[in-house]
Design an enzyme around this catalytic site. Structure first.
Site, mmCIF file in Angstrom:
data_model
loop_
_atom_site.group_PDB
_atom_site.id
_atom_site.type_symbol
_atom_site.label_atom_id
_atom_site.label_comp_id
_atom_site.label_asym_id
_atom_site.label_seq_id
_atom_site.Cartn_x
_atom_site.Cartn_y
_atom_site.Cartn_z
ATOM 1 N N ASP A 11 36.993 31.841 39.168
ATOM 2 C CA ASP A 11 36.705 33.248 38.874
ATOM 3 C C ASP A 11 35.401 33.628 39.569
ATOM 4 O O ASP A 11 34.601 32.758 39.932
ATOM 5 C CB ASP A 11 36.578 33.488 37.356
ATOM 6 C CG ASP A 11 36.372 34.975 37.029
ATOM 7 O OD1 ASP A 11 37.151 35.804 37.534
ATOM 8 O OD2 ASP A 11 35.423 35.307 36.302
ATOM 9 N N SER A 12 35.189 34.923 39.708
ATOM 10 C CA SER A 12 33.922 35.389 40.280
ATOM 11 C C SER A 12 32.753 35.034 39.359
ATOM 12 O O SER A 12 31.611 34.984 39.811
ATOM 13 C CB SER A 12 33.982 36.901 40.476
ATOM 14 O OG SER A 12 34.216 37.519 39.230
ATOM 15 N N TYR A 43 32.777 40.721 41.874
ATOM 16 C CA TYR A 43 33.651 40.917 43.027
ATOM 17 C C TYR A 43 34.287 42.309 43.008
ATOM 18 O O TYR A 43 34.745 42.798 44.030
ATOM 19 C CB TYR A 43 34.793 39.891 42.993
ATOM 20 C CG TYR A 43 34.491 38.519 43.538
ATOM 21 C CD1 TYR A 43 33.184 38.059 43.715
ATOM 22 C CD2 TYR A 43 35.543 37.669 43.875
ATOM 23 C CE1 TYR A 43 32.945 36.776 44.209
ATOM 24 C CE2 TYR A 43 35.307 36.390 44.374
ATOM 25 C CZ TYR A 43 34.015 35.939 44.540
ATOM 26 O OH TYR A 43 33.792 34.686 45.023
ATOM 27 N N GLY A 44 34.345 42.903 41.810
ATOM 28 C CA GLY A 44 35.153 44.111 41.590
ATOM 29 C C GLY A 44 34.823 45.281 42.488
ATOM 30 O O GLY A 44 35.664 46.128 42.763
ATOM 31 N N CYS A 74 41.153 35.372 38.360
ATOM 32 C CA CYS A 74 40.375 36.587 38.596
ATOM 33 C C CYS A 74 41.334 37.586 39.222
ATOM 34 O O CYS A 74 41.947 37.297 40.262
ATOM 35 C CB CYS A 74 39.231 36.276 39.550
ATOM 36 S SG CYS A 74 38.324 37.720 40.126
ATOM 37 N N ASN A 75 41.479 38.736 38.593
ATOM 38 C CA ASN A 75 42.412 39.729 39.123
ATOM 39 C C ASN A 75 41.982 40.242 40.482
ATOM 40 O O ASN A 75 42.806 40.483 41.353
ATOM 41 C CB ASN A 75 42.509 40.911 38.153
ATOM 42 C CG ASN A 75 43.334 40.564 36.938
ATOM 43 O OD1 ASN A 75 44.535 40.731 36.947
ATOM 44 N ND2 ASN A 75 42.697 40.039 35.901
ATOM 45 N N THR A 76 40.649 40.430 40.630
ATOM 46 C CA THR A 76 40.156 40.992 41.887
ATOM 47 C C THR A 76 40.460 40.037 43.045
ATOM 48 O O THR A 76 40.945 40.460 44.098
ATOM 49 C CB THR A 76 38.639 41.272 41.770
ATOM 50 O OG1 THR A 76 38.403 41.960 40.542
ATOM 51 C CG2 THR A 76 38.147 42.092 42.925
ATOM 52 N N GLU A 159 28.825 40.851 31.586
ATOM 53 C CA GLU A 159 27.952 39.898 32.295
ATOM 54 C C GLU A 159 26.509 39.993 31.789
ATOM 55 O O GLU A 159 25.768 39.023 31.837
ATOM 56 C CB GLU A 159 27.981 40.152 33.807
ATOM 57 C CG GLU A 159 29.301 39.787 34.471
ATOM 58 C CD GLU A 159 29.427 38.302 34.840
ATOM 59 O OE1 GLU A 159 28.403 37.693 35.183
ATOM 60 O OE2 GLU A 159 30.546 37.771 34.769
ATOM 61 N N CYS A 193 41.709 42.369 33.779
ATOM 62 C CA CYS A 193 40.469 41.758 34.247
ATOM 63 C C CYS A 193 40.135 40.693 33.227
ATOM 64 O O CYS A 193 40.160 40.955 32.012
ATOM 65 C CB CYS A 193 39.345 42.780 34.335
ATOM 66 S SG CYS A 193 37.740 42.025 34.676
ATOM 67 N N THR A 194 39.830 39.504 33.728
ATOM 68 C CA THR A 194 39.674 38.374 32.808
ATOM 69 C C THR A 194 38.392 38.470 31.970
ATOM 70 O O THR A 194 38.208 37.696 31.037
ATOM 71 C CB THR A 194 39.706 37.050 33.595
ATOM 72 O OG1 THR A 194 38.768 37.132 34.674
ATOM 73 C CG2 THR A 194 41.083 36.800 34.144
ATOM 74 N N HIS A 195 37.533 39.431 32.301
ATOM 75 C CA HIS A 195 36.342 39.642 31.466
ATOM 76 C C HIS A 195 36.653 40.429 30.188
ATOM 77 O O HIS A 195 35.906 40.366 29.219
ATOM 78 C CB HIS A 195 35.287 40.444 32.233
ATOM 79 C CG HIS A 195 34.458 39.632 33.169
ATOM 80 N ND1 HIS A 195 34.963 39.010 34.274
ATOM 81 C CD2 HIS A 195 33.135 39.346 33.154
ATOM 82 C CE1 HIS A 195 33.994 38.379 34.901
ATOM 83 N NE2 HIS A 195 32.870 38.568 34.245
#
Ligand code: DGL
Length: 274
Positions: A11-12, A43-44, A74-76, A159, A193-195
């Protein structure tokens, strides 16, 4: 993990830990390496070329670490880098290895959840701009209408540890409102989005009653487990010592402090210089 062949999870930053948590829950016997590219996150908001370059560099590192299979959690990265890596880079670097993403496992089951055939996608600007969700959902369920809303503030809130703060409510309510305004008939929303699972308790407060929320951790874990069952040769190449290692491209101290929130238990990371 000398001589092991772990599954790589990328992931980012921290978000992929919400996916790793579900994967290790379902596949406790496998070995895993997690890499968060925290030094270059988010990354988004980055260009296709930048996300692709960063992701490819990390995938190559996973291969050097012995991983036969890498999951872009990570979707992005899945939206902006996966297809080029699968089609152009993998045949050149290591044709026997595999790289999977998180978008396909989600889109191939989404039709089982929506009755109104109106689905909402909440994601980073990069994922929304890529059009990956509407394109992939159309392949599996051409009768479904897809509505997207970029939520550029959500990853920074997570974040920066502000995901529980009252200030987060403003952005969450606003973006959900903008999505639902596109079609009040939306009955299923993908947290693409994994966040975002970290914001779940707030998101649930602002979605209209009866709207179903799909978060990706479990979906991706189940899909990976089925994939390994369908590909016993690849599964046979994955080592099974039940170990998980964590790497970050930024401060290990920061990673360890944050990671527990996403992963649900304490971790001790190592540093990777990029
Ligand atoms: N967690 C990543 C995703 O699923 C995005 C985070 C970022 O913007 O770096 O899209």
């Amino acid at each position: 993990m000398a001589d092991s062949q772990p599954i790589g999870v990328f992931d980012s930053g921290y978000g992929g830990l919400t996916v790793l948590k579900e994967i290790t829950g379902l596949l406790p016997g496998h070995d895993f390496i997690y890499l968060g590219d925290n030094a270059r996150a988010p990354y988004g908001s980055r260009s296709f070329d930048t996300v692709y370059r960063y992701t490819l560099q990390c995938v190559e590192w996973f291969f050097q670490m012995g991983c036969p299979l890498v999951v872009l959690a990570c979707n992005t990265a899945s939206a902006k880098a996966l297809r080029t890596i699968q089609q152009s880079d993998l045949p050149r670097i290591n044709p026997d290895n595999r790289v999977l993403g998180v978008i396909r496992p989600t889109t191939e089951i989404i039709g089982n959840f929506t009755r109104s055939r109106r689905v909402g996608i909440l994601a980073t600007s990069g994922t929304v701009q890529s059009g990956s969700y509407p394109i992939e959902i159309e392949k599996f369920f051409p009768d479904i209408q897809v509505y997207q809303q970029a939520c550029p503030m959500w990853v920074p809130l997570v974040e920066n540890n502000e995901y529980d703060a009252p200030g987060a409510d403003y952005f969450i309510q606003k973006d959900i409102g903008l999505l639902m305004k596109q079609s009040p008939a939306i009955d299923t929303i993908v947290l693409a989005c994994t966040h975002y699972p970290l914001l779940m308790h707030k998101i649930s407060r602002f979605i209209p009653p009866g709207v179903r929320l799909i978060s990706q951790g479990e979906v991706v874990a189940r899909s990976l487990s089925h994939y390994l069952q369908r590909h016993p040769d690849l599964d046979g190449r994955c080592s099974k010592g039940g170990r998980t290692l964590f790497y970050t491209t930024d401060s290990t101290e920061d990673f360890d402090n944050h990671a527990a929130i996403f992963y649900g238990r304490a971790v001790q990371s190592r540093h990777l210089a990029v």
